[in-house]
Design an enzyme around this catalytic site. Sequence first.
Site, mmCIF file in Angstrom:
data_model
loop_
_atom_site.group_PDB
_atom_site.id
_atom_site.type_symbol
_atom_site.label_atom_id
_atom_site.label_comp_id
_atom_site.label_asym_id
_atom_site.label_seq_id
_atom_site.Cartn_x
_atom_site.Cartn_y
_atom_site.Cartn_z
ATOM 1 N N ASP A 88 0.866 -1.162 0.000
ATOM 2 C CA ASP A 88 0.000 0.000 0.000
ATOM 3 C C ASP A 88 0.914 1.226 0.000
ATOM 4 O O ASP A 88 1.773 1.351 0.878
ATOM 5 C CB ASP A 88 -0.866 -0.015 1.271
ATOM 6 C CG ASP A 88 -2.268 0.476 1.036
ATOM 7 O OD1 ASP A 88 -2.403 1.537 0.409
ATOM 8 O OD2 ASP A 88 -3.224 -0.198 1.477
ATOM 9 N N ASP A 179 -3.035 4.714 -2.477
ATOM 10 C CA ASP A 179 -4.119 5.162 -1.615
ATOM 11 C C ASP A 179 -4.620 6.563 -1.990
ATOM 12 O O ASP A 179 -3.824 7.457 -2.284
ATOM 13 C CB ASP A 179 -3.565 5.192 -0.173
ATOM 14 C CG ASP A 179 -4.600 5.519 0.881
ATOM 15 O OD1 ASP A 179 -5.459 4.665 1.131
ATOM 16 O OD2 ASP A 179 -4.530 6.618 1.462
ATOM 17 N N GLU A 241 -6.705 3.736 -5.824
ATOM 18 C CA GLU A 241 -7.964 3.929 -5.122
ATOM 19 C C GLU A 241 -8.468 5.325 -5.483
ATOM 20 O O GLU A 241 -7.956 6.323 -4.993
ATOM 21 C CB GLU A 241 -7.768 3.829 -3.600
ATOM 22 C CG GLU A 241 -9.090 3.937 -2.862
ATOM 23 C CD GLU A 241 -8.977 4.421 -1.419
ATOM 24 O OE1 GLU A 241 -9.879 4.120 -0.635
ATOM 25 O OE2 GLU A 241 -8.009 5.121 -1.084
ATOM 26 N N HIS A 294 -11.190 -3.239 3.521
ATOM 27 C CA HIS A 294 -11.123 -2.966 4.961
ATOM 28 C C HIS A 294 -11.920 -1.727 5.367
ATOM 29 O O HIS A 294 -11.960 -1.375 6.547
ATOM 30 C CB HIS A 294 -9.661 -2.777 5.355
ATOM 31 C CG HIS A 294 -9.039 -1.615 4.639
ATOM 32 N ND1 HIS A 294 -8.849 -1.596 3.265
ATOM 33 C CD2 HIS A 294 -8.616 -0.412 5.074
ATOM 34 C CE1 HIS A 294 -8.339 -0.439 2.914
ATOM 35 N NE2 HIS A 294 -8.183 0.309 3.979
ATOM 36 N N ASP A 295 -12.510 -1.023 4.410
ATOM 37 C CA ASP A 295 -13.248 0.214 4.716
ATOM 38 C C ASP A 295 -14.764 0.047 4.677
ATOM 39 O O ASP A 295 -15.481 0.865 5.269
ATOM 40 C CB ASP A 295 -12.889 1.312 3.701
ATOM 41 C CG ASP A 295 -11.461 1.812 3.832
ATOM 42 O OD1 ASP A 295 -10.937 1.829 4.963
ATOM 43 O OD2 ASP A 295 -10.875 2.188 2.794
#
Length: 435
Positions: A88, A179, A241, A294-295
């Site tokens: 990430d 990200d 993302e 994960h969000d």
Amino acid sequence: MYQIYPRSFQDSNGDGIGDLRGIVDRLDYLAWLGVDAFWLSPIYPSPLADFGYDVSDYTEIHPQLGTLDDFDTLVEEAHQKGLRVLLDLIPCHTSIEHRWFGRHPDWYIWSPIDGPPNNWVSVFGGSAWSRDDVSGRWYLHTFYPEQPDLDWRNPELVEAMQNVVRFWLDRGVDGFRVDAVNVLVKDAELRDDPPAAKPFPFPLHEDAARLDHVYSANRPEVTGALRSLRDAAGDALLVGEVYLPTAEYQRYLEVLDLVFAFELLFSAWGSASLAAAIGPAAALKRAAWVLSNHDFDRIASRVGEASVRAAAELLFTLPGAAFMYQGDEIGLPNGPGADPPRDRAGRDPMRHPMQWDASPTGGFTTGEPWLPLIDPQRWNVKAQCANPTSLLHFYRHLIQSRRNLGPGFRLRDPEPGRLAYERDGSLVTIETSGD
Ligand code: GLC
Ligand code: CA
């Protein structure tokens, strides 16, 4: 591609926190499942205000997760098993505890006045500006106040981040999930965002939903910033993302290899909604299909337990790259989270530890897990491995079968309760709940 949330995957030393050695111990599982690669959510030192997305050192490993030696072992053993490794990369902001914040204040974005210079709001609500106690000046934070935004107009910062990319490539990583790319570059003049003319199609904090983020985000200049990342990354995979509808992806795809298809992730589980989300993203050819992370809600909680197989079949038969999130392959739903919460934005329910066996701590840890297990008796890898009709075996079968699918893709007109598309002569039908 398989997303690992490292704190919750496998603990190797009984402290209740997943770590790199734990991941090494589970590589055979990933190879058995058949994935090509895994993406590690942040593994860097961090005060954990945003559970690792607040990085205090880009070229080290969080001591709770291990060491650079452990990381080298992980990459080496993953590669031996034919698994590629994605990290990430968090280029938009650091932790407020990163030494850059004190040493290189001009690498960050500051208000030119004594107070917030505009109406920008944080993704988590409230003003996007906070006062730095040390200098008394106001800095921008698109996310938590503990995450000051970096200034991508500063060539020194750009070079520093390029060096981060090179550092990990030299250690053998194969690519990055990048990200928060849509908020990487902001308006140079810091103009006010106008009021929102229409509702934003994805979940948004009510403060953020009032504005149309045309100056605080999604600037055309972002392409240049991404090009400098690309210069450092060479042909390593970059998946972005971009928290925007598909229609906005073009400028990002000028540089990135893939962009997550968020319209699919948020689509209602009806045939017409799914078709509307899939069609335009498929046309881009470089959508990274994703149904959870994960969000946001886990698949089982979003589509319902009865539809988890249909959702998996959809994910793995669409054309192009697919990303799955740890635990979805055994049907884990959202969990209860923790009291008091670990994540202030309420995302604990999607981050519960992986459940490897039916023991009380699920084979995840021998200690006290940092987030509780959900119900290891009901959902665990060991039991599903032993059962050829399990969801886990279905995932494995889909992952194997997708290798035989060619590039052809044609969506049929959706019918109520049924989404259908052709993949090089074979017809895939997905049962949905209504339209
Ligand atoms: C991304 C991450 C999220 C994090 C945010 C700020 O959206 O997925 O977990 O809070 O960026 O870095
Ligand atoms: Ca540990």
